[in-house]
Design an enzyme around this catalytic site. Structure first.
Site: not given
Ligand code: NAD
Length: 356
Positions: A124, A224
């Site tokens: 970001y 995950d």
């Protein structure tokens, strides 16, 4: 003593939700000295910028702000008021509690999670190279030389920097928050098996910081696997601490677990300032209709009370919100099982219970 707080109503549904939140917070009996400031579309019209310097100066002065949502104007080269606020005030920690409430439709029960997201680094940072541009080709050549790999000259590139200092302060924040709020376990989430020099660094720092907090359990999860676990056994988790990108994704997942945008509070915190805001946007299509759900911003107000050390008042607000929603008689359209009421009427019902 009155608490000096910067109040940023924002735009779209922001001003009516802010009014509702103020009604409830003032019902606690605490005194607030609200310093109202502008940000968003209206500020753009009035000051030529969606984030006037006076607004930043006010939060720097009071150290605490609460904000309604702001529309991100498209096509004027301004990324987002929220991103600008986080960067200007170094609000490095994004706090997103997620707790199920009876009466809010959700597929899950008994969820009580807190997501702590790093706000300043990772993908970001906006360090990006567009495919085909001359500087992109220079970067690709340098990377190929240094790594011995062969990135295609047709690639676009986004850079993911992690520093030990930023990793340490976010993990420390998660542990300090856990201590203050009587939470039992911190889970650091990462992909260190693949990205050894960014996520690997993060995990190494997290393990080191955890040694300073023997009273709080620590574990780590690969991101995950974390997604699957949160959907299958969310009750096993307590406080999650994550780098920026995973935090962005997982905090929306946890908001979804508890019933969505209208009930999810949030905050951005730094060492000197704290800015509280619900996670939903300005929903312009509902602006001015006294229709939308004030719960997220009212619970955000309760988070602010906790930050100010007003734990008993915060608990009164949270209990009142939970009761009004459970009863289902004075709730907005999105929570209604039959008849619904408007934003201010729901806030009044909550305020009456807060007063007792
Ligand atoms: P949004 O959250 O504004 O609205 C999406 C939909 O969610 C709404 O149409 C509505 O159906 C529902 N919703 C949102 N808040 C609700 C509430 N309190 N009660 C009931 N229903 C609610 O998302 P969007 O449409 O993607 O974004 C609109 C604008 O808001 C954009 O300009 C975006 O950049 C901005 N935004 C601001 C913030 C912020 O200021 N913190 C956060 C997200 C988006």
């Amino acid at each position: 003593m009155a608490y000096a707080v910067t109040l940023i109503p924002g735009d779209g549904i922001g001003p009516e939700l802010t009014r509702a939140m103020v009604t409830v917070l003032e019902a606690t009996g605490l005194q607030f000295d609200w310093d109202q400031q502008e940000a968003g579309i209206d500020a753009l019209t009035n000051f030529g910028t969606p984030l006037p310097e006076a607004t930043l100066a006010s939060v720097r002065r009071t150290g605490v702000g609460i904000k309604g949502p702001t529309t991100t104007p498209v096509g004027i080269g301004f990324r987002s008021v929220n991103v600008a606020l986080r960067l200007s005030l170094d609000l490095y920690a994004n706090l997103r509690p997620a707790r199920t409430m009876t009466g809010v439709k959700s597929r899950f029960e008994n969820i009580d999670l807190v997501v702590v997201r790093e706000n300043t680094e990772d993908l970001y940072c906006g360090i990006e190279f567009e495919r085909g541009q001359p500087e992109t080709l220079t970067v690709i050549e340098a990377l190929n030389r240094a790594s011995g790999k062969q990135i295609s000259p047709t690639a676009g590139i986004s850079i993911k920097p992690f520093t030990p200092a930023a990793c340490e302060r976010i993990v420390r924040f998660a542990f300090e928050y856990s201590r203050k709020n009587n939470r039992k376990k911190v889970t650091a989430v990462h992909k260190a098996n693949i990205m050894k020099f960014t996520d690997g660094l993060y995990l190494e720092v997290a393990r080191q910081v955890a040694l300073d907090y023997p009273d709080i359990a620590f574990e780590d999860r690969i991101v995950d696997n974390m997604c699957m676990q949160l959907v299958q056994k969310p009750e096993l988790y307590d406080v999650l601490v994550l780098p920026n990108l995973y935090g962005d994704i997982i905090s929306d997942l946890t908001a979804g677990l508890i019933g969505g945008l209208g009930v999810a509070p949030g905050a951005n915190l730094g060492d000197n300032c704290a800015l509280f805001e619900a996670i939903h946007g300005s929903a312009p299509k509902y602006a001015g209709q006294d229709k939308v759900n004030p719960t997220a911003l009212i619970l955000t107000g309760a988070l602010m009370l906790r930050h100010l050390g007003e734990t008993e008042a915060a608990e009164r607000v949270e209990t009142a919100v939970a009761e009004v929603i459970r009863e289902g008689k004075a709730v907005t359209y999105d929570l209604a099982r039959g008849q619904s009421v408007g934003t201010q009427a729901m806030a009044q019902a909550i305020a009456q219970r807060v007063q007792g």
